[in-house]
Scaffold this motif. Structure first.
Motif, mmCIF file in Angstrom:
data_model
loop_
_atom_site.group_PDB
_atom_site.id
_atom_site.type_symbol
_atom_site.label_atom_id
_atom_site.label_comp_id
_atom_site.label_asym_id
_atom_site.label_seq_id
_atom_site.Cartn_x
_atom_site.Cartn_y
_atom_site.Cartn_z
ATOM 1 N N ARG A 39 -152.847 -2.764 -8.118
ATOM 2 C CA ARG A 39 -152.153 -1.592 -7.852
ATOM 3 C C ARG A 39 -151.164 -1.821 -6.567
ATOM 4 N N PHE A 40 -151.409 -2.828 -5.986
ATOM 5 C CA PHE A 40 -150.652 -3.147 -4.743
ATOM 6 C C PHE A 40 -148.973 -3.046 -4.888
ATOM 7 N N PRO A 41 -148.663 -3.698 -5.929
ATOM 8 C CA PRO A 41 -147.163 -3.926 -6.247
ATOM 9 C C PRO A 41 -146.537 -2.417 -6.443
ATOM 10 N N ILE A 42 -147.035 -1.649 -7.036
ATOM 11 C CA ILE A 42 -146.538 -0.122 -7.262
ATOM 12 C C ILE A 42 -146.654 0.336 -5.965
ATOM 13 N N VAL A 43 -147.462 0.335 -5.518
ATOM 14 C CA VAL A 43 -147.213 1.183 -4.036
ATOM 15 C C VAL A 43 -146.625 0.732 -3.032
ATOM 16 N N ALA A 44 -146.230 -0.572 -2.911
ATOM 17 C CA ALA A 44 -145.100 -1.077 -2.114
ATOM 18 C C ALA A 44 -143.755 -0.642 -2.561
ATOM 19 N N VAL A 94 -144.196 -11.488 -14.265
ATOM 20 C CA VAL A 94 -145.056 -10.917 -15.305
ATOM 21 C C VAL A 94 -146.428 -10.009 -14.819
ATOM 22 N N TYR A 95 -146.849 -10.442 -13.815
ATOM 23 C CA TYR A 95 -147.841 -9.653 -13.022
ATOM 24 C C TYR A 95 -147.289 -8.294 -12.565
ATOM 25 N N PHE A 96 -146.090 -8.342 -12.226
ATOM 26 C CA PHE A 96 -145.723 -7.062 -11.861
ATOM 27 C C PHE A 96 -144.999 -5.992 -12.988
ATOM 28 N N GLN A 97 -144.915 -6.707 -14.070
ATOM 29 C CA GLN A 97 -144.529 -6.109 -15.209
ATOM 30 C C GLN A 97 -145.751 -5.318 -15.749
ATOM 31 N N TYR A 98 -146.870 -6.002 -15.648
ATOM 32 C CA TYR A 98 -148.173 -5.703 -16.125
ATOM 33 C C TYR A 98 -148.604 -4.395 -15.373
ATOM 34 N N ALA A 99 -148.564 -4.553 -14.017
ATOM 35 C CA ALA A 99 -148.776 -3.619 -13.044
ATOM 36 C C ALA A 99 -148.155 -2.242 -13.378
ATOM 37 N N ALA A 100 -146.875 -2.329 -13.557
ATOM 38 C CA ALA A 100 -146.024 -1.207 -13.823
ATOM 39 C C ALA A 100 -146.370 -0.457 -15.044
ATOM 40 N N ALA A 156 -148.039 3.276 -15.278
ATOM 41 C CA ALA A 156 -147.439 4.422 -15.930
ATOM 42 C C ALA A 156 -148.449 4.822 -17.120
ATOM 43 N N LEU A 157 -149.141 4.009 -17.905
ATOM 44 C CA LEU A 157 -149.899 4.151 -18.948
ATOM 45 C C LEU A 157 -150.920 5.262 -18.395
ATOM 46 N N GLY A 158 -151.567 4.852 -17.067
ATOM 47 C CA GLY A 158 -152.604 5.763 -16.696
ATOM 48 C C GLY A 158 -152.208 7.326 -16.474
ATOM 49 N N TYR A 159 -150.981 7.586 -16.051
ATOM 50 C CA TYR A 159 -150.701 8.883 -15.935
ATOM 51 C C TYR A 159 -150.196 9.461 -17.189
#
Length: 355
Positions: A225-230, A260-266, A270-273
């Motif tokens: 989750r860290f990349p999204i929050v940053a 690709v790790y960042f893309q997955y995190a993103a 979004a999917l969770g919401y």
């Protein structure tokens, strides 16, 4: 009757509130003269001043102020008991100064032009569009998870340090500015909070210090989750205060990253919401969609649930209630629920920019 200087400052909070609410009705003025005018200079100046410091200066200032206030109250408790009116006046004076500083340094951004207007997006809450978009996100999330792990049953482990994630987040902003120039970000000031344990118990993933303009990320967060929050907190630095908008910016800058790790995190974020909104509309459809998720993706969602549940405490609802009231007082009528409003932005955006 002569009014003292302290009285004048204390009572000035009333006209301040009136002026702020009046200005809030003129989003075009705020957008032109503050958000695009004064604020970028303020933000960049403070990012230059504190960005190079490897720890959170704002956290230390908060800590020092809290200790000073406690010391003052303890030392002067007898005097305070016999001079209650003077003490309340002093408290009002401090609040007045904080109120002015907060809005001048950052807070007026709560009243700026909505991001949807800037991006020329038409938001709606059509349930079938939500379901269709969620199906697409499931596909993208599953594909990216398998691309990383080569096994649909394995959770993704983001292999970066916090500093590496910060650096890659800056790369994401460099990428996105060619598409959306208003997201140009220079002179970085993004750090892990010194109070990460406290933030976690309060239920917060990060925050922007409006007085030092440092973007703070909870250092205890799972890297998933860290990349999204940053990305989210840097969005606040850029002058976007509404939580749904910075949720969207955090998603966008992370999804547009070459990593690709960042893309997955993103996609997973979004999917969770989206899944939450689907569940609120029809539990049966939610259950059907959930069956299509790779076990590895479900494991990552479970990782986040376990993380937050392990820090659950009786005071968390109190902190959330305070923050909810704060948001409502600052032009976010849905309070904490405004975080979920990112879904309509995502759907509207990806109509113009398909996944």
């Amino acid at each position: 009757m002569k009014i003292s200087f302290k009285d004048a400052i204390a009572f000035s909070i009333i006209p301040q509130i009136i002026i702020v609410k009046w200005l809030g009705k003129h989003t075009d003025w705020i957008e032109i003269y503050y958000s695009k005018g004064i604020y970028p200079f303020i933000s960049k100046a403070f990012r230059s001043l504190f960005g190079w410091v490897p720890f959170s200066v704002g956290d230390l200032i908060y800590f020092a102020l809290i200790l000073s206030a406690l010391y003052y109250v303890i030392r002067n408790f007898s005097h305070i008991k016999t001079h209650k009116v003077a003490f309340l006046r002093d408290v009002a004076m401090v609040l007045s100064i904080v109120y002015f500083t907060f809005h001048f340094m950052w807070g007026l951004n709560y009243y700026r032009e909505p991001l949807a207007v800037k991006l020329e997006l038409t938001e709606n809450k059509d349930y079938q569009e939500l379901v269709n978009f969620t199906k697409l996100l499931i596909q993208k999330t599953n594909e990216t998870q398998v691309k990383i792990t080569n096994d649909s049953s394995l959770a993704v482990k983001v292999p970066y340090t916090h500093q590496q994630i910060f650096d890659k987040t800056l790369e994401g902003y460099a990428n996105i500015k060619s598409i959306h120039p208003f997201l140009d970000y220079t002179t970085p000031s993004v750090k892990t909070s010194l109070f990460s344990t406290g933030l976690t118990y309060m239920g917060y993933a990060g925050y922007l210090n409006p007085f030092t303009n440092e973007a703070q990320v909870n250092g205890l967060l799972p890297n998933f989750r860290f990349p999204i929050v940053a990305g989210h907190e840097i969005g606040h630095q850029l002058g976007y205060s509404a939580e749904n908008e910075t949720n969207f910016i955090g998603y966008l800058v992370t999804a547009k990253n070459n990593d690709v790790y960042f893309q997955y995190a993103a996609y997973a974020y979004a999917l969770g919401y989206c899944l939450n909104d689907v569940r609120r509309g029809d539990k049966e459809i939610f259950d059907e969609l959930l069956l299509n998720l790779n076990p590895g993706v479900k494991s990552n969602f479970q990782e986040m649930a376990v993380f937050w549940n392990s820090y659950e405490n009786p005071m968390e609802p109190v902190f959330k209630s305070i923050f909810n009231s704060f948001l409502k007082a600052n032009n976010q009528t849905e309070g904490i629920k405004s975080y979920n409003a990112v879904v309509s932005l995502l759907i509207a955006y990806h109509k113009q920019h398909p996944l």
